[in-house]
Design a protein around this motif. Structure first.
Motif, short mmCIF file in Angstrom:
data_model
loop_
_atom_site.label_atom_id
_atom_site.label_comp_id
_atom_site.label_asym_id
_atom_site.label_seq_id
_atom_site.Cartn_x
_atom_site.Cartn_y
_atom_site.Cartn_z
N GLY A 1 0.80 -1.35 -0.02
CA GLY A 1 -0.05 -0.13 -0.07
C GLY A 1 0.89 1.26 -0.06
O GLY A 1 0.57 2.14 -0.77
N ASN A 2 1.88 1.19 0.80
CA ASN A 2 2.81 2.53 0.83
C ASN A 2 3.27 2.73 -0.54
O ASN A 2 3.57 3.74 -1.09
N GLY A 3 3.70 1.51 -1.21
CA GLY A 3 4.43 1.82 -2.59
C GLY A 3 3.49 2.31 -3.67
O GLY A 3 3.98 3.31 -4.19
N ALA A 4 2.25 1.94 -3.34
CA ALA A 4 1.18 2.20 -4.52
C ALA A 4 0.99 3.88 -4.23
O ALA A 4 0.26 4.51 -4.97
N ALA A 5 1.17 4.38 -3.09
CA ALA A 5 0.76 5.84 -2.64
C ALA A 5 1.59 6.78 -3.24
O ALA A 5 1.32 7.98 -3.06
N VAL A 6 2.69 6.35 -3.57
CA VAL A 6 3.63 7.34 -4.22
C VAL A 6 3.28 7.92 -5.56
O VAL A 6 2.82 7.30 -6.39
N TRP B 1 20.43 4.33 -2.88
CA TRP B 1 19.55 5.54 -2.95
C TRP B 1 18.34 5.09 -2.36
O TRP B 1 17.67 4.04 -2.56
N ARG B 2 17.40 6.11 -2.10
CA ARG B 2 16.03 5.83 -1.87
C ARG B 2 15.01 6.77 -2.75
O ARG B 2 15.48 7.74 -3.35
N PRO B 3 14.07 5.96 -3.40
CA PRO B 3 13.18 6.73 -4.39
C PRO B 3 12.44 8.03 -3.54
O PRO B 3 12.55 8.05 -2.52
N VAL B 4 12.31 8.90 -4.46
CA VAL B 4 11.76 10.34 -3.88
C VAL B 4 10.33 10.51 -4.60
O VAL B 4 10.16 10.21 -5.99
N ARG C 1 16.27 23.38 1.93
CA ARG C 1 16.16 22.03 2.48
C ARG C 1 16.61 21.21 1.32
O ARG C 1 15.94 21.08 -0.05
N THR C 2 17.44 20.11 1.59
CA THR C 2 17.88 19.02 0.81
C THR C 2 16.77 18.13 0.48
O THR C 2 16.13 17.20 1.38
N VAL C 3 16.24 18.02 -0.77
CA VAL C 3 15.28 17.08 -1.19
C VAL C 3 15.89 15.70 -1.34
O VAL C 3 15.52 14.71 -0.99
N THR C 4 16.92 15.80 -2.08
CA THR C 4 17.51 14.35 -2.47
C THR C 4 18.97 14.73 -2.97
O THR C 4 19.25 15.91 -3.57
N THR C 5 19.91 13.76 -2.84
CA THR C 5 21.17 14.00 -3.61
C THR C 5 21.62 12.61 -4.43
O THR C 5 21.28 11.57 -4.14
N VAL D 1 15.99 10.92 -12.55
CA VAL D 1 15.75 11.99 -11.42
C VAL D 1 15.65 13.28 -12.25
O VAL D 1 14.62 14.10 -11.92
N LEU D 2 16.43 13.80 -12.93
CA LEU D 2 16.54 14.96 -13.69
C LEU D 2 15.35 14.97 -14.70
O LEU D 2 14.60 15.99 -14.95
N ASN D 3 15.07 14.01 -15.29
CA ASN D 3 13.97 13.70 -16.23
C ASN D 3 12.61 14.20 -15.44
O ASN D 3 11.60 14.79 -16.03
N ARG D 4 12.54 13.72 -14.22
CA ARG D 4 11.13 13.63 -13.36
C ARG D 4 11.24 15.43 -13.09
O ARG D 4 9.93 15.82 -12.95
N VAL D 5 12.34 15.92 -12.71
CA VAL D 5 12.10 17.28 -12.39
C VAL D 5 12.23 18.40 -13.59
O VAL D 5 11.45 19.17 -13.56
#
Length: 247
Positions: free
Chosen positions: A19-24, A54-57, A82-86, A98-102
């Motif tokens: 459920g948590n994975g589907a909520a992203v 790394w962790r998904p954002v 604030r750091t969102v991700t590195t 990640v850059l594609n998504r942003v």
């Protein structure tokens, strides 16, 4: 605790994880990121040059990004300081994803050795808005990097049209005057690339990519700027300074 109770708890735990994975939130390119996350981590697989974990954002977090900072070995995405991700520059797939998504879909080209910048090997190059360029290398670089990054402007538009500031360490941006930093730098951290009539410099902002096997003829590596006179024209990493072997 009975066997039935144990099975029930296990089933509930699995349901919560799913459920948590589907909520992203879902953005283009996120499926590839999740697939990469399922690959064995660096701690589980011992290699000579492991890909970092790394962790998904979430998409919601990435929508808030208003600044991108190029560091010596990573790219830092921030929102209101604030750091969102590195993003590690040892992972080309994740960096581009990640850059594609942003920033949205980039212009892509196949480049030969040197086409994407000084000492950049063959690669698939992605450029967003003519402002930030990432060359995903066909082979890992000598330092262990899998991408070469060049920042060409002081800002870029997000996929939603918002302005995202682009900088290097210490807030240095394309267009800034770094005359004082050039004067204060040691000889190992600066190199003249021009002439008396048309001065140009390479200035090291932050060291990086060093290891026990680093060769003396590789120069001093890290994130550097190139200048026209003392005005910054490019910020790049890895960008070794004073390499005796030329690259």
């Amino acid at each position: 605790m009975t066997p039935r109770t144990v099975l029930t708890i296990g089933a509930v735990t699995l349901a919560l994880v799913v459920g948590n994975g589907a909520a992203v939130d879902h953005w283009s390119g996120q499926d590839a990121d999740r697939a990469a996350a399922a690959e064995p981590s660096a701690s589980a697989t011992r290699t000579a040059d492991p890909v970092p974990t790394w962790r998904p954002v979430s998409a919601a977090a990435l929508k808030s990004v208003d600044a991108v900072e190029l560091r010596a070995e990573s790219i830092v995405l921030r929102a209101d300081d604030r750091t969102v991700t590195t993003i590690s520059m040892r992972d080309a797939k994740h960096t581009v994803g990640v850059l594609n998504r942003v920033l949205g879909t980039p212009a892509r080209t196949q480049t030969a050795v040197g086409d994407a910048g000084r000492c950049v090997p063959a690669s698939t190059t992605s450029t967003w808005g003519g402002a930030i360029r990432v060359a995903a290398l066909s082979q890992p670089g000598r330092a262990g990097n899998r991408v070469e990054v060049r920042v060409l402007r002081d800002h870029v538009r997000s996929r939603l049209g918002a302005v995202i500031e682009l900088s290097g360490p210490h807030g240095v941006q394309v267009g800034d005057d770094v005359a004082r930093q050039i004067d204060d730098a040691s000889k190992s951290e600066r190199e003249s690339l021009g002439s008396d009539d048309a001065q140009a410099w390479q200035l090291l902002l932050e060291r990086g990519w060093s290891d026990d096997d680093e060769r003396s003829d590789d120069g001093t590596n890290g994130v550097s700027v190139l200048t026209d006179e003392s005005a910054v024209t490019v910020i790049g990493s890895p960008m070794p300074i004073r390499p005796a072997r030329g690259c």
